[in-house]
Motif scaffolding. Structure first.
Motif, PDB file in Angstrom:
ATOM      1  N   LEU A 134      40.233  43.283  29.953  1.00 46.28           N
ATOM      2  CA  LEU A 134      41.166  42.155  30.029  1.00 46.28           C
ATOM      3  C   LEU A 134      40.406  40.895  30.438  1.00 46.28           C
ATOM      4  O   LEU A 134      39.208  40.938  30.701  1.00 46.28           O
ATOM      5  CB  LEU A 134      42.281  42.473  31.014  1.00 46.28           C
ATOM      6  N   GLY A 135      41.108  39.795  30.499  1.00 43.73           N
ATOM      7  CA  GLY A 135      40.455  38.548  30.883  1.00 43.73           C
ATOM      8  C   GLY A 135      39.587  38.013  29.758  1.00 43.73           C
ATOM      9  O   GLY A 135      39.837  38.255  28.577  1.00 43.73           O
TER      10      GLY A 135
ATOM     11  N   LEU B 267      39.454  44.124  25.076  1.00 47.62           N
ATOM     12  CA  LEU B 267      40.624  44.678  24.388  1.00 47.62           C
ATOM     13  C   LEU B 267      40.887  43.932  23.080  1.00 47.62           C
ATOM     14  O   LEU B 267      41.284  44.515  22.081  1.00 47.62           O
ATOM     15  CB  LEU B 267      41.859  44.607  25.290  1.00 47.62           C
TER      16      LEU B 267
ATOM     17  N   TYR C 227      38.074  37.233  38.716  1.00 50.68           N
ATOM     18  CA  TYR C 227      37.670  38.163  39.760  1.00 50.68           C
ATOM     19  C   TYR C 227      36.564  39.056  39.218  1.00 50.68           C
ATOM     20  O   TYR C 227      36.672  39.574  38.108  1.00 50.68           O
ATOM     21  CB  TYR C 227      38.869  39.008  40.186  1.00 50.68           C
TER      22      TYR C 227
ATOM     23  N   PHE D  65      36.611  42.688  43.351  1.00 46.31           N
ATOM     24  CA  PHE D  65      37.814  43.526  43.324  1.00 46.31           C
ATOM     25  C   PHE D  65      37.703  44.645  44.352  1.00 46.31           C
ATOM     26  O   PHE D  65      38.674  44.994  45.008  1.00 46.31           O
ATOM     27  CB  PHE D  65      37.991  44.111  41.921  1.00 46.31           C
TER      28      PHE D  65
ATOM     29  N   PHE E 156      40.350  52.513  38.374  1.00 46.43           N
ATOM     30  CA  PHE E 156      40.501  52.308  36.936  1.00 46.43           C
ATOM     31  C   PHE E 156      41.278  51.042  36.602  1.00 46.43           C
ATOM     32  O   PHE E 156      41.124  50.525  35.500  1.00 46.43           O
ATOM     33  CB  PHE E 156      41.034  53.578  36.273  1.00 46.43           C
ATOM     34  N   VAL E 157      42.060  50.521  37.551  1.00 45.56           N
ATOM     35  CA  VAL E 157      42.579  49.164  37.356  1.00 45.56           C
ATOM     36  C   VAL E 157      41.408  48.195  37.300  1.00 45.56           C
ATOM     37  O   VAL E 157      41.326  47.303  36.450  1.00 45.56           O
ATOM     38  CB  VAL E 157      43.560  48.771  38.482  1.00 45.56           C
ATOM     39  N   LYS E 158      40.464  48.408  38.203  1.00 35.56           N
ATOM     40  CA  LYS E 158      39.291  47.537  38.224  1.00 35.56           C
ATOM     41  C   LYS E 158      38.526  47.645  36.914  1.00 35.56           C
ATOM     42  O   LYS E 158      38.221  46.632  36.280  1.00 35.56           O
ATOM     43  CB  LYS E 158      38.387  47.938  39.403  1.00 35.56           C
TER      44      LYS E 158
ATOM     45  N   TYR F 192      39.420  48.741  33.932  1.00 36.59           N
ATOM     46  CA  TYR F 192      40.107  48.253  32.746  1.00 36.59           C
ATOM     47  C   TYR F 192      40.332  46.748  32.824  1.00 36.59           C
ATOM     48  O   TYR F 192      40.144  46.028  31.846  1.00 36.59           O
ATOM     49  CB  TYR F 192      41.434  48.995  32.554  1.00 36.59           C
ATOM     50  N   GLY F 193      40.725  46.282  34.016  1.00 37.35           N
ATOM     51  CA  GLY F 193      40.992  44.857  34.165  1.00 37.35           C
ATOM     52  C   GLY F 193      39.742  44.016  33.955  1.00 37.35           C
ATOM     53  O   GLY F 193      39.792  42.961  33.308  1.00 37.35           O
ATOM     54  N   VAL F 194      38.618  44.481  34.478  1.00 39.29           N
ATOM     55  CA  VAL F 194      37.401  43.683  34.379  1.00 39.29           C
ATOM     56  C   VAL F 194      36.780  43.795  32.984  1.00 39.29           C
ATOM     57  O   VAL F 194      36.342  42.808  32.414  1.00 39.29           O
ATOM     58  CB  VAL F 194      36.395  44.102  35.472  1.00 39.29           C
TER      59      VAL F 194
END
Lengths: 666, 317
Positions: free
Chosen positions: A456-457, A378, A579, A584, A447-449, A451-453
């Protein structure tokens, strides 16, 4: 007027194909002329579709092509118009995107000219399928679409896995094509003609109608990637170049949905409730299997392909509800369910197109498809990241985005099941709704997975850390699709009025008073029964958020300081402590272990660098494909006995066949 | 929809903000009493919020802009979801904006951002919390929708106001479907609000955290917004249980007396629910994570039984 626009669009697609063929060494022609022509063709198709839906009538003509006694009939009506809009919107964005995207491929080993040739043919095939008005031109266009897309899937043919995926695709596409051909054959035999007009008038007994339905369901279902004929989809879609993956997932699957609606609801008219049950079961299974396998994938493009299986399952759940309501004498609710299915088809085309283009942008700038290597994108790619978030929110069916509207409409029509007299059907529909609810929640987890992976991070590898934002053209094409996702989520009533024309043409009646309360309110049954106001939801969400930000800024001294993350005071976090995508998904994989054939191996944890290996297989291979292949093989072993190599025995077979035929004829 | 009803809707929305900390304070107080502790005063949560608002806000070096936007998105979507539930008056225009399916959607929107916020800084605990939260919600959401569908099919409406009106008009009938749906919704509420036996809101043991793990990196006014959102969610589920299944007492007019009486009855109902929650949390222990699916499957089966008993027993007759 509109019809000639579509014909021009087809001509442009063919022209793009011819230009690429003639490009020879000047591969820039593909990028600078042929690919933009694809986008233009899409734009024209979309305009034509809008035009025909605005007027509400239908146009037809006869093309001077085909066999002398069987000229090509084409017809543009509301149903074709709707799917042309869907095709056109995605293709326009893809045309814009492709020009930048294939620049990287120019220096690769694969032939850009071939890519241009087959993309043009593929698009022309899809557009021709949508306006075909007899079985002959339909099948020609259908095969053009299937064969051209085979070459697109096999584009990176230097990898054996890609060639295998393309072959599997070709095999299942042709089995499906055969089933479609046979279903047209039955209709043509009873209707005495290959034209759709005479097929509509075909007097079918209920048994023959069911035969047509089963063949059409197998044929179009195989193309749409419904369980258990879905195995090709997650293998074939990801290996094509990303903008082609977008076309395959967002558009080609919808062409299959179009064909199914055309044959089952338009050409046959009379539907039976057993068909609806079959569609609910298969649709529900596809939705659940698709999302569970999407959740456990670590390859981003394959994950998106599995998610297409899920969404096509949702569309077929809606169509199954439509068939159930129509067959039990509730045509108005049937129209609502059909409208919900069509709305979801359009939504899926938009957000899946957007997500595939986003995945392509990551592939383009970070050269990575594996989620386990991504992270922190991001901040590297703010535009792609923000637009991908819009796609993720839309596909997860969250208000006020477009996925929510169609899911809401499907739930609303499922809730009308109390009107059906049969107690079995009345309890079956809520179970389908439960599957839909479970699917929706799992999509959000998926989609949390993602986008988060991915976004983000922190970056998990060096090349991802160095990723750059993609070119403006690629951002704009994603932006167009994202804007359409928001628009269709916030102003559903406008779209519903267009869909109304489709149901007016196919079912001869409009939707219920879906937009009776004005453009602000979506009220599918009646204002008392259910209402949802997407514009007000958006306005309230945004204005409250702005209000709180403003209020906090004025009331409270805002000191924000950057610091190391806390993480319960353990060692300062490193990218490897994050993670992983596999981690996840682990709880869900364990809870739904029944659906997976998994093999986990942990090597000795005392080793300095312990490794973890996980292999996930689809049970459909064990339960369906391998037994089928084995049975085919066994049957072939029996049939091979005919081939003795002795000429006299062959002549004997011929004589016997002739005698039997004579006996049948006499 | 008169202008007056919009005013009442605004008052109800503000009332949610006022009541949510009170409910949590009450639950904590009762729990402390049951556990032979003295406990903090009932109004302590307001003071906590005030303290957090004044504290300095810290953001990790690795955080993206989403980290700073998420608390607002979570708070607003939860608040808006709560504002569609009739609290003290039935004639609520916000209930028409989002029906009960949209309410579930708004809660899911908040949860989506909560899980993303947990993963944003890139710490191990944040990802763990997000993964577990999505598992729990994936299992709880279908159960919740099934329970809601039972109500909606009885009233032939997914609009909460219509559901409650039809329930009031029918008088008190003990429907088996409602009973199943009620118990299913209790189980779902425990899971969704992160209460014992699914998650322990007061836990300090890292490996068992779900909700707290996602908030771990938040401080100051960000944390205040997220905490308040969680409390609003508890209030929302409390009101759903109290007002939708037992709608008696909710004002059917808009005059001050009816509203005042509605408020009094609502506080009474919530106080009783709060005591029940505190008793439950005192006598139960937290479950292992992989026992949670059994718990939520029970909720789903109860809700499905409710729905089936409705479509089979109640529609035909």
């Amino acid at each position: 007027m509109s019809l000639s626009l579509v014909l021009i669009a087809i001509a442009l697609a063919l022209l793009s194909s011819a230009l690429s063929l003639g490009a020879g060494r000047e591969v820039r022609i593909v990028r600078l002329v042929a690919t933009p022509l694809i986008g233009l063709s899409g734009l024209l198709a979309c305009t034509a579709g809008l035009g025909i839906l605005a007027t509400g009538n239908s146009l037809e003509t006869v093309l001077p092509l085909g066999l002398p006694w069987l000229p090509w009939h084409v017809r543009l009506d509301a149903l074709s118009g709707f799917f042309l809009i869907l095709l056109g919107l995605v293709t326009a964005a893809v045309g814009l995107y492709g020009s930048s995207y294939i620049r990287d491929l120019e220096h690769g080993r694969d032939s850009i000219a071939a890519l241009g040739v087959f993309t043009g043919l593929f698009l022309a095939g899809m557009e021709l399928v949508l306006i075909a008005a007899d079985a002959f031109v339909f099948m020609v266009a259908w095969e053009l679409m299937s064969l051209a897309s085979y070459f697109l899937v096999a584009f990176h043919h230097e990898h054996a896995a890609n060639r295998r995926a393309a072959f599997l695709y070709l095999l299942i596409a042709h089995l499906g094509g055969l089933a479609i051909l046979l279903s047209f054959g039955v209709l043509a035999a009873f209707g005495a003609g290959f034209g759709f007009e005479s097929m509509r008038a075909a007097p079918l007994s209920s048994t023959w109608a069911s035969v047509v339905f089963i063949l059409a369901f197998i044929g179009f279902g195989a193309k749409a990637g419904l369980v258990p004929l879905h195995a090709w989809l997650p293998q074939a879609h990801p290996v094509a170049p990303s903008h082609i993956s977008a076309l395959l997932s967002a558009v080609m699957l919808k062409v299959a949905v179009y064909g199914f609606i055309r044959v089952v609801l338009d050409l046959m008219g009379e539907v039976q409730w057993q068909w609806g049950v079959a569609m609910l079961v298969v649709g529900g299974a596809s939705a659940l299997v698709g999302v569970l396998f999407a959740l456990v994938q670590t390859d981003l493009k394959r994950l998106l392909a599995y998610s297409s299986v899920e969404n096509l399952g949702v569309i077929f759940i809606a169509l199954g509800l439509a068939v159930l309501f129509l067959s039990t004498g509730h045509p108005l609710h049937g129209a609502l369910a059909l409208g919900a299915g069509l709305y979801h088809a359009l939504n899926h085309a938009l957000f899946k197109g957007l997500l595939f283009l986003g995945a392509g942008a990551i592939l383009h700038s970070a050269h990575e498809r594996d989620l386990e290597q991504m992270g922190g994108l991001l901040r590297r790619m703010p535009w792609t990241g923000s637009l991908f978030l819009v796609g993720s929110l839309s596909i997860s069916a969250l208000p006020p985005f477009n996925g929510f509207v169609s899911e809401w409409l499907i739930f609303q029509s499922a809730l009308q099941s109390w009107q059906i007299d049969s107690g079995v059907l009345r309890s079956l529909i809520p179970i389908a709704a439960a599957v839909l609810a479970l699917t929706g929640a799992l999509v959000a987890a998926t989609f949390v997975k993602v986008y988060g992976v991915a976004f983000l991070g922190q970056a998990r590898s060096r090349h991802v850390r160095r990723a750059r934002e993609v070119t403006p053209a690629m951002q704009i094409s994603q932006g167009i699709l994202a804007a359409l996702c928001i628009l269709l989520g916030v102003l559903p009533t406008a779209m519903i009025e267009l869909i109304d024309q489709v149901s007016a043409q196919v079912l001869h009646l409009g939707l219920l008073q879906t937009s009776a309360g004005g453009w602000l309110w979506l009220t599918p049954i009646s204002p008392d029964a259910a209402s949802y106001s997407a514009p007000l939801t958006l306005v309230l969400l945004v204005s409250l958020m702005a209000g709180i930000v403003w209020w906090l800024r004025h009331r409270i001294p805002r000191r924000i300081r950057r610091c190391d993350p806390w993480d319960c005071g353990f060692a300062p976090p490193s990218p490897r402590m994050q993670y992983s995508a596999t981690g996840f998904a682990q709880p869900v994989r364990r809870v739904f272990a029944f659906f997976f054939d998994s093999e986990e191996a942990r090597l000795d944890p005392l080793e300095p660098a312990p490794r973890y290996r996980l292999r996930l297989d689809e049970p459909s291979w064990r339960l369906f494909y391998r037994p089928l292949a084995q049975a085919t093989y066994t049957a072939a072993r029996w049939i091979v006995r005919l081939q003795s190599g002795n000429l006299r025995i062959y002549l004997g077979w011929t004589l016997g066949t002739l005698l039997i035929l004579l006996w049948i004829v006499s | 929809m008169s202008l007056l009803s919009w005013y009442v809707a605004c008052i109800q929305a503000l009332l949610i903000l006022g009541l949510a900390p009170l409910l949590i304070g009450w639950v904590r107080r009762v729990r402390a009493f049951l556990q032979n502790r003295r406990g903090a005063p009932v109004f302590q949560p307001y003071l906590d919020l005030y303290k957090l608002m004044l504290k300095e806000t810290r953001v990790g070096h690795t955080a993206s802009p989403l980290f700073r936007a998420a608390p607002y998105a979570i708070f607003v979507s939860t608040w808006l979801a709560a504002a569609t539930v009739p609290l003290i008056a039935l004639d609520l225009p916000t209930a028409w904006i989002a029906d009960i399916i949209a309410l579930v959607g708004l809660l899911a929107l908040g949860r989506f951002f909560l899980a993303l916020a947990g993963m944003d800084v890139g710490t191990a605990f944040g990802g763990m919390g997000a993964s577990r939260e999505m598992l729990v919600s994936a299992l709880a959401e279908p159960a919740m929708l099934m329970a809601i569908f039972t109500l909606a099919m009885t009233a032939h409406s997914t609009n909460l106001v219509s559901v409650m009106e039809s329930h009031l008009a029918d008088g008190f009938i003990l429907r088996p479907s409602y009973l199943f749906a009620f118990f299913a919704l209790i189980l779902v509420a425990l899971a969704e609000c992160g209460r014992i036996p699914i998650d322990n809101p007061t836990t300090h043991l890292e490996l068992t955290m779900i909700h707290e793990a996602m908030l771990l990196e938040y401080t100051g006014h960000h944390l205040a917004l997220m905490e308040l959102a969680a409390w609003i969610k508890l209030l929302l589920y409390g009101v759903l249980l109290a007002n939708v299944f037992l709608p008696w007492g909710v004002g059917q007019g808009l005059d001050p007396l009816t509203l005042g009486r509605g408020l009094g009855i609502l506080i009474l109902k919530l106080a009783i629910l709060g005591v029940a929650l505190a008793v439950g949390e005192t006598v139960l222990a937290k479950m292992r994570l992989f026992r949670v699916p059994l718990f939520l499957n029970l909720a789903f089966l109860l809700a499905l039984l409710g729905l089936l008993s409705h479509v089979i027993l109640e529609v035909g007759s």
